[in-house]
Design a protein around this motif. Structure first.
Motif: not given
Length: 116
Positions: A95-116
């Motif tokens: 479960a900890h890997c699943k939670a981490c993957a989900e948090a990472c996907r959210r962060c990646a998406e937001e960072c990409r949006q903010m960087a553009n």
């Protein structure tokens, strides 16, 4: 004074991701060799550690309005994607890997949006 209305949510996303990564590392280390028959968690641990550090720095740079924020957001997104991809390999068993993957996907998406 610079308008920093976005600065409250993006750093929070980065810090939440860093926390998820740290929790994942701790849980993986606590499991020790008991999971070695299923998966090698070494790469997961390494990527989570890198991701936690990059996310923390990215959030801090954005919060202070650094001129380097956008560059770090792109790097953060790339590291988060790599970490998410690795953690997803273990998400069915941990479960900890699943939670981490989900948090990472959210962060990646937001960072990409903010960087553009």
């Amino acid at each position: 004074m610079t308008n920093m209305t976005h600065a409250h949510s993006h750093p929070d996303t980065c810090f939440t991701c860093a926390e998820a990564c740290e929790r994942c590392v701790t849980a993986c280390l606590e499991m020790g060799d008991q999971d070695s028959k299923h998966h090698d968690l070494t790469l997961c641990i390494q990527l989570c550690r890198d991701c936690a550090d990059i996310c923390t720095l990215c959030g801090r740079l954005d919060a202070r309005g650094s001129q380097f924020s956008k560059q770090f957001m792109q790097l953060c997104a790339d590291v988060c994607e790599a970490c998410a991809t690795e953690c997803e390999k273990h998400a069915d068993h941990h479960a900890h890997c699943k939670a981490c993957a989900e948090a990472c996907r959210r962060c990646a998406e937001e960072c990409r949006q903010m960087a553009n």
